[in-house]
Design a protein around this motif. Sequence first.
Motif, PDB file in Angstrom:
ATOM      1  N   ARG A   1      -2.293   6.710   6.257  1.00  7.69           N
ATOM      2  CA  ARG A   1      -3.360   7.530   7.211  1.00  7.69           C
ATOM      3  C   ARG A   1      -3.458   9.044   6.751  1.00  7.69           C
ATOM      4  O   ARG A   1      -2.415   9.701   6.639  1.00  7.69           O
ATOM      5  CB  ARG A   1      -3.325   7.335   8.436  1.00  7.69           C
ATOM      6  N   PHE A   2      -4.506   9.620   5.984  1.00  7.94           N
ATOM      7  CA  PHE A   2      -4.375  11.019   5.698  1.00  7.94           C
ATOM      8  C   PHE A   2      -4.633  11.742   6.979  1.00  7.94           C
ATOM      9  O   PHE A   2      -5.361  11.469   7.924  1.00  7.94           O
ATOM     10  CB  PHE A   2      -5.429  11.113   4.651  1.00  7.94           C
TER      11      PHE A   2
ATOM     12  N   MET B   1       8.313  -1.484   7.835  1.00  9.76           N
ATOM     13  CA  MET B   1       8.778  -2.697   7.005  1.00  9.76           C
ATOM     14  C   MET B   1      10.132  -3.481   7.826  1.00  9.76           C
ATOM     15  O   MET B   1      10.290  -4.535   7.278  1.00  9.76           O
ATOM     16  CB  MET B   1       8.811  -2.098   5.613  1.00  9.76           C
ATOM     17  N   ASN B   2      10.620  -2.665   8.620  1.00 10.76           N
ATOM     18  CA  ASN B   2      11.762  -3.340   9.291  1.00 10.76           C
ATOM     19  C   ASN B   2      13.030  -3.592   8.294  1.00 10.76           C
ATOM     20  O   ASN B   2      13.312  -4.764   8.228  1.00 10.76           O
ATOM     21  CB  ASN B   2      11.477  -4.421  10.201  1.00 10.76           C
TER      22      ASN B   2
ATOM     23  N   ASN C   1       0.959  -1.132  -0.072  1.00 11.24           N
ATOM     24  CA  ASN C   1      -0.014  -0.041  -0.046  1.00 11.24           C
ATOM     25  C   ASN C   1       0.868   1.286   0.010  1.00 11.24           C
ATOM     26  O   ASN C   1       1.155   1.809   1.050  1.00 11.24           O
ATOM     27  CB  ASN C   1      -0.962  -0.115   1.192  1.00 11.24           C
ATOM     28  N   ILE C   2       1.485   1.504  -1.460  1.00 11.76           N
ATOM     29  CA  ILE C   2       2.151   2.571  -1.109  1.00 11.76           C
ATOM     30  C   ILE C   2       1.733   3.876  -2.193  1.00 11.76           C
ATOM     31  O   ILE C   2       1.303   3.147  -3.388  1.00 11.76           O
ATOM     32  CB  ILE C   2       3.921   2.211  -1.927  1.00 11.76           C
TER      33      ILE C   2
ATOM     34  N   TYR D   1       1.523   4.559   8.502  1.00 13.00           N
ATOM     35  CA  TYR D   1       1.321   3.931   9.955  1.00 13.00           C
ATOM     36  C   TYR D   1       1.339   2.581   9.810  1.00 13.00           C
ATOM     37  O   TYR D   1       0.972   1.643   8.981  1.00 13.00           O
ATOM     38  CB  TYR D   1       0.215   4.627  10.635  1.00 13.00           C
ATOM     39  N   ASP D   2       1.845   1.819  11.238  1.00 17.51           N
ATOM     40  CA  ASP D   2       1.648   0.389  11.092  1.00 17.51           C
ATOM     41  C   ASP D   2       0.279  -0.339  11.567  1.00 17.51           C
ATOM     42  O   ASP D   2      -0.018   0.020  12.643  1.00 17.51           O
ATOM     43  CB  ASP D   2       2.917   0.013  12.304  1.00 17.51           C
ATOM     44  N   ASP D   3      -0.369  -1.025  10.860  1.00 17.64           N
ATOM     45  CA  ASP D   3      -1.503  -1.848  11.183  1.00 17.64           C
ATOM     46  C   ASP D   3      -1.557  -3.172  10.510  1.00 17.64           C
ATOM     47  O   ASP D   3      -1.892  -3.411   9.679  1.00 17.64           O
ATOM     48  CB  ASP D   3      -2.842  -0.873  10.441  1.00 17.64           C
TER      49      ASP D   3
END
Length: 549
Positions: free
Chosen positions: A306-307, A334-335, A191-192, A298-300
Amino acid sequence: MNIKKQLHLRENYSKNLKEFLIHRIDQLGYFNFSDDSWYFEKRHKDSLPKGCYTLIFYQVPIQYKKSVKYYALLCDNQVSTIQKKCLNIARFLKFIVKQFGYLALEKITRQHVNAFEYSLNLSSYSMNNKQRTYASVHDFFTKISDFDENLNNIPSKRINPFKQRRNKKENLISPEDLKIWDTLLKDEQLNIPLEFRTLYWLIRSFPNRITEVLSMKRDCLKSFYSEYVIQIPIFKQSGGYGQPVIKSIPVVYQGHGKYVIDLIKKLQEQTNSNLSKYPIAQNQKHDYLFLIRRWNFYDDNGLNVRFNQKFTNQLYNWTGPKINELLKQMGLIMNIRNKHNQLITPTTHHFRHSAVTERLYTVGYTIEQVRRLTGHKNESMTKFYTHQLVEKHKEIHLGISQLSKPHESAVEFKGKILNLDKRTTHQLSKDPRRYLTWEANGKKGVGICSDISGCNPQGTSVHFECYACDWFVPKIEYLSDYRAEYVYWEKVIERTSGDSRRAAHFENAVRNLSYLERIISICENGVAHFKEKLVLNKSKKDLESYNWE
């Protein structure tokens, strides 16, 4: 000349210089000399935020404020650089006031500057910061001696007492680490956002500054047969004044080149669509390609976007610091780690240096075709590989263009045109000057555009578009000029082939050389044809004139 007269002349000079500097404000922005915040609006032509074009003087002790403002107007650096210099000077002047009370500038001596140097030495500032601070103080006294008639001696040392340390390794990122990022940014499942993916491949593929890429216009693409030209504004050469220099990067529409071009096209559509839905925030550039809604990673349970709710319904120009923030966010979520288990969080400047040291993309060719074979101790070996590389590039350029063979191509000599149909030849002969196009070796009009249906030879966006076109008819009379231009590009190749930092110059030179080589071949074939025709005509005439009886 007596001393009184000298002082009078110097006083007049200082007064005139001050008036000139104050009048210069009109060229920079809409502020007054008395203001403590100056926005250089007329120099703000890129994607950098307003703060990068604003000078503030609140830190400067009031007794010295006028002198520092005159100094700022004398500087010809980038506005952000002038701001840093002024802050360094303010640090020095505050030290003087605190330690010695107010001193007129002409009363400040080497002893006072040495005391400041000593305090810098004891401070926790980095060595580079100390060096820049002292350099700013020296520059200040050097420049204000022009408009302060009382300042005769420069109290700072000519040689900076602080040595600047440079760590070139900090600017590089390993090819292995780059491949990890490349793999992720080509993964369409992630999701980029389109704008981030496009920006990544622009800064990854070409050695340009982030400010230049973010300042690209929406109409930055120009098409030409199987190639495109990406236009990127360059601000370094113009110093921020007037219009930027436009750098044209030729890109073959295949392979990775096609991928980058398609990303730009999609982003153009997205930006145009957003413009019809959302208003543009205040003080933002309306014609930029990267005109976006604000968002963060953000990490989900994976990478998500997130806008920003506060700014989601407005469009903004992206900035370099924001891109670095997003790179860091993605690296952490993404570590992304290297083989030593270290996090890889690059900056845009890392990519700039990597783009010129190990380029994944060079006008659409594979890595093997464009590899810079540097590091050879034997210069002749390097030249051998360079020659092989040039020949391969030329073969690809001419193959993709699908131009006619030199012996089949049209050529003109003394008004006579070879290898063109009668109708076109007749039309061109009516008014040949109307179809003159482009130049060679600095001379104008040394070719003919045979597209009588309406091509505008004066209006092509790139000089070598004409040379790379089958409609172009070279003139044999200018063969020496084509050859001189060929020699020029040969020298450019010789200068740039071994320097990985100048890969773009090398590519452009090879492209130009390949098309010139074809034009020279056309002319040489034309010369042979016309010579043959002359011999036949002369033989025929001799036979006719001989009386056999």
